[in-house]
Design an enzyme around this catalytic site. Structure first.
Site, PDB file in Angstrom:
ATOM      1  CG  HIS A 132      52.075  45.322 -39.763  1.00  0.00           C
ATOM      2  ND1 HIS A 132      52.114  44.092 -39.161  1.00  0.00           N
ATOM      3  CD2 HIS A 132      53.344  45.794 -39.737  1.00  0.00           C
ATOM      4  CE1 HIS A 132      53.353  43.826 -38.758  1.00  0.00           C
ATOM      5  NE2 HIS A 132      54.125  44.842 -39.101  1.00  0.00           N
ATOM      6  CG  HIS A 191      59.965  41.570 -34.427  1.00  0.00           C
ATOM      7  ND1 HIS A 191      59.010  42.542 -34.578  1.00  0.00           N
ATOM      8  CD2 HIS A 191      60.705  41.951 -33.356  1.00  0.00           C
ATOM      9  CE1 HIS A 191      59.168  43.463 -33.636  1.00  0.00           C
ATOM     10  NE2 HIS A 191      60.184  43.121 -32.870  1.00  0.00           N
ATOM     11  CG  ASN A 241      59.344  46.392 -30.937  1.00  0.00           C
ATOM     12  OD1 ASN A 241      60.568  46.435 -30.943  1.00  0.00           O
ATOM     13  ND2 ASN A 241      58.661  45.437 -30.336  1.00  0.00           N
ATOM     14  CG  ASP A 247      57.386  47.445 -39.307  1.00  0.00           C
ATOM     15  OD1 ASP A 247      56.303  46.828 -39.399  1.00  0.00           O
ATOM     16  OD2 ASP A 247      58.032  47.538 -38.249  1.00  0.00           O
TER      17      ASP A 247
END
Lengths: 461, 360
Positions: A76, A192, A292, A319
């Protein structure tokens, strides 16, 4: 002309142990790089030691591992929208520090990467980045889960995969259409896996620890049901499903069975899910452990490690999820999910996989390079004559301590702060350019006068 | 008002510095005669610096809190109820959740101990809107507060305070995590009658999943050597509980058959019905409500407790709540004594250095 051109060109890497799982190479070898930054020769170590095909630097990699640059399918970068937390350039620099030369960035930005203009925007920003950046487009318009985004246009603009990451596509009907449509372009649909009504407002793994702490739980079955649904759709449509960040033992078994059946599915696991467990939250409710899917139990960690070693899980993806300091410094319930991971991935994987005897160095490097690139059909992750020289030099026995200051990423929300990690990235090379180096720690990297030049040219940026 | 009188009396006593007299001496200063109590000989110090929960709190610490509370309870029966040990200390009550009895109980305990008291009340919604606990805490820190009593909807909020301030932190309830002073006052109420927990079984009935009262009771009672069982609907009793050494029942009759010395009846929240933990409160009441027939199946001398506020006719019937076995109002009184004891002991500090001079 990209940002990489300001970095020093490397002409030769000599004396290292070259590990390239793609070609099965694992031996001392010299790598020669031409003026265009491509690998021109892979020769026996010491052979023609004086020959350099460009005027690039000579890196002495004695005692080091030379591997293909790592490939991360899941980061990200927060640009556009939250440039205070990370940008394409800063995230790519953090990637280089971690040995990653190719990263794929998720579309949950503000606005989302859900149309060709935003894909182009990200690729434009990537010109200022030291490494390669491939955008992942949203499956649905504005990532709202209601209608299909312009997948064909985004493919044309450069998107390599599609995902509504952060959430699954809630509607099975819409996901089915997306899978059918994606087959025309042979691009993976990245899910996801999570059932929002099962995980509800959960903040950690549901189990003994959540029971003790009174924190709302996310049950493992929430991930597993969604994964099973998605696999059923992949089986039926023939589309390529890529399951992001597996976190449960049950998910590993679901993937194992699907692969045995021949379903077109790949899967990734994060370094943190390979080493951290939910009981860490019990220490003092530190939101740095909030992620998460959530950290699970020892049993899950063991199954994920085994699944990766067995090849059921294709690759490691970080991630990497930067968050501003103030957002992670407060109540556990209210903090956002996510942790940074690009810079600690190698050391954490060494601890989780090599020190436990599950994988050797070629095995670990495979998970970080060829197996990742293959999952997204990327031309990366190998050391091949004629290909761009995307390489990493690893000092396998050196150690470093993770501190906020040691991290290049704009955000410091790492659960590994204070950890001592083994395996230091000494140099990262993209297109033959030395985009990251860690000479200071006393290695004998560059030789002769060229050393001066490479150090100063890198320092200038 | 008798306040000034007691404050003057004790001034000399506190002069010596941070050394705090034990409850015996405190009571002496305020009232003039020695209360008999186990704390008389040992002016103990807690091993904990904060009271965040009862998980992990040692038995000696709980024993010390119980005996100290007993001395304070005696003080509460006197005409002059105020004692000086927290004179000059500032306590802030930081309540992010609506609370009547816990807040009043703490405030009264603090005032009885002569602390300067500040109340900060924020609505839970303002927390959700991003009114940062972090910033509030920084303000509190800047005001040189000695003690923070915090009630917050998020588990771990008190732990966050210990990371970010130097103040002594008392958890007055953090989400579904713990409510240690409630656990202590429940334990005190039983200890007052039983003195020993060996061979005693306490049954906690209701919504264990969402209950901080249940968690604190479980930890504290297990530490004190009691047997603990829980009973409630399977949707509201987390399965891992049995791993903690707790007997888990879903049938109230079976739970009572095992032999119960005290039943702690938890409040059932009406919103559990709307979120499908329960089909209806009527079903809950039928399966788990404590009525006279069920209360009659307690062991002889069995006690009925409730942390309040009660839903009469739902989890407990009025005849039981107001009946002979009920100690529900004792719990409230004991809450005051227990909170005074905890505040007093925590403010005395964990340092053993002070012990030598406190026996004046």
């Amino acid at each position: 002309m990209t940002a990489r051109d300001q970095f020093a060109l490397v002409g030769r890497i000599s004396g290292g142990r070259v590990i390239d799982p793609g070609s099965g190479l694992d031996s001392p070898a010299d790598i020669l790089i031409d003026e265009r930054g491509r690998i021109s020769r892979i020769g026996r170590s010491g052979s023609g030691a004086s020959s350099v095909e460009s005027d690039g630097d000579v890196l002495d990699a004695t005692g080091m591992i030379v591997a293909p640059g790592f490939v991360d399918l899941h980061v990200h970068l927060r640009e556009p929208g939250r440039e205070d937390e990370e940008t394409v350039a800063s995230g790519s620099a953090a990637a280089a520090r971690g040995g990653f030369t190719t990263i794929c960035c998720m579309p949950n930005t503000e606005p989302a990467i859900a149309d060709q203009e935003t894909v182009r925007f990200v690729l434009d920003r990537a010109l200022a980045a030291p490494g390669r950046v491939h955008p992942i487009g949203a499956i649905t318009r504005d990532r709202e889960g209601k209608s299909l985004a312009g997948i064909a246009e985004m493919v044309a603009a450069g998107a390599v995969a599609f995902s509504d990451d952060g959430a699954p596509v809630g509607s099975a009907g819409l996901l089915r259409r997306a899978m059918q449509y994606s087959r025309m372009f042979n691009v993976p649909i990245v899910e996801h896996c999570d059932m929002p009504d099962l995980s509800a407002d959960g903040v950690m793994n549901e189990g003994l620890v959540s029971t003790k702490l009174g924190l709302r739980g996310i049950p493992p079955v929430s991930e597993e049901i969604c994964l099973a649904r998605d696999i059923a759709l992949a089986r039926e449509t023939g589309a390529h499903l890529h399951a992001a960040h597996l976190s449960t033992a049950g998910s590993v078994e679901i993937i194992r069975r699907a692969k045995a059946e021949g379903v077109n599915v790949t899967a990734e696991v994060t370094p943190h899910h390979l080493i951290l467990t939910d009981d860490l939250i019990a220490r003092d409710f530190d939101p740095l452990y909030k992620v998460n899917p959530p950290l699970r139990t020892r049993r899950d960690v063991d199954a994920l490690r085994q699944g990766l070693a067995d090849g059921v899980i294709d690759c490691i993806a970080t991630d990497h999820a930067p968050h501003a300091e103030q957002e992670k410094d407060g109540e556990f319930d209210l903090a956002p999910f996510g942790m940074v991971g690009l810079e600690t991935a190698l050391g954490v994987c060494v601890k989780a996989l090599i020190e436990t005897g599950l994988l050797d160095w070629p095995g670990l490097i495979d998970c970080l390079t060829r197996r990742a690139a293959r999952a997204f059909h990327l031309a990366a992750g190998t050391i091949t004559v004629g290909s761009p020289a995307d390489l990493v030099l690893i000092d396998p026995d050196a150690q470093w301590r993770v501190t906020p200051e040691s991290l290049i990423s704009k955000s410091k929300n790492s659960p590994f702060l204070g950890w001592e990690l083994t395996g230091v990235v000494r140099a990262t090379i993209v297109d033959g350019r030395l985009v990251y180096q860690d000479f200071a720690a006393g290695s004998s990297l560059s030789t002769a006068a060229r050393r001066e030049r490479s150090v100063t040219s890198t320092a200038k940026r | 008002m008798t306040v000034s009188h007691s404050e003057q009396k004790v001034e000399a006593r506190v002069k010596g510095g941070k050394t705090m007299p034990p409850p015996k001496a405190v009571a002496d200063g305020a009232g003039g005669h020695d209360p008999a109590g186990p704390s008389e000989s040992t002016p103990g110090r807690l091993r904990i610096r904060h009271l965040l929960g009862l998980e992990g709190v040692r038995r000696e610490d709980i024993d010390l809190i119980l005996t100290t509370a007993e001395s304070f309870k005696e003080v509460l029966d006197r005409p002059i109820k105020k004692v000086p040990p927290l004179r000059g200390q500032t306590v802030v009550n930081l309540f992010y959740e609506p609370s009547t009895r816990t807040r009043i109980s703490f405030e009264l305990a603090e005032k009885r101990l002569s602390a300067d008291v500040v109340n900060f009340t924020a609505s839970a919604s303002s927390v959700q809107k991003g009114e940062s606990l972090r910033d509030t805490v920084k303000n509190i820190l800047a005001m040189k507060t000695d003690v923070v009593v915090i009630r917050h909807p998020c588990p771990g909020a008190p732990h966050f305070l210990t990371r970010t301030t130097d103040a002594i932190v008392l958890n007055a309830g953090d989400g579904a995590h713990e409510h240690p002073t409630q656990g202590l006052l429940d334990i005190y109420t039983l200890w007052e009658r039983w003195r020993s927990f060996s061979g005693r079984r306490v049954l906690i009935v209701g919504d264990i999943l969402h209950s901080r009262v249940a968690r604190s009771n479980i930890w504290g009672l297990l530490t004190m050597g009691a047997q603990v069982s829980v009973c409630g609907p399977t949707t509201l009793v987390p399965r891992p509980l049995s791993e903690l050494g707790v007997e888990v029942f879903t049938d109230i009759n079976c739970a009572l058959e095992a032999g119960v010395d005290a039943v702690n009846v938890l409040r059932i929240q009406r919103e559990r019905q709307s979120s499908d933990f329960l089909p209806s409160l009527r079903e809950y009441s039928r399966l788990f409500g404590i009525d006279a027939a069920r209360a009659a199946r307690l062991r002889p001398g069995g006690l009925v407790m409730h942390p309040g506020p009660m839903n009469r006719g739902v989890e407990i019937t009025s005849d039981v709540a107001d009946g002979k076995a009920s100690v529900i109002l004792d719990q409230v009184t004991n809450g005051l004594a227990v909170r005074m004891a905890v505040l007093y002991l925590l403010c005395s500090g964990p340092s053993p250095a002070a012990v030598g001079t406190s026996g004046q």
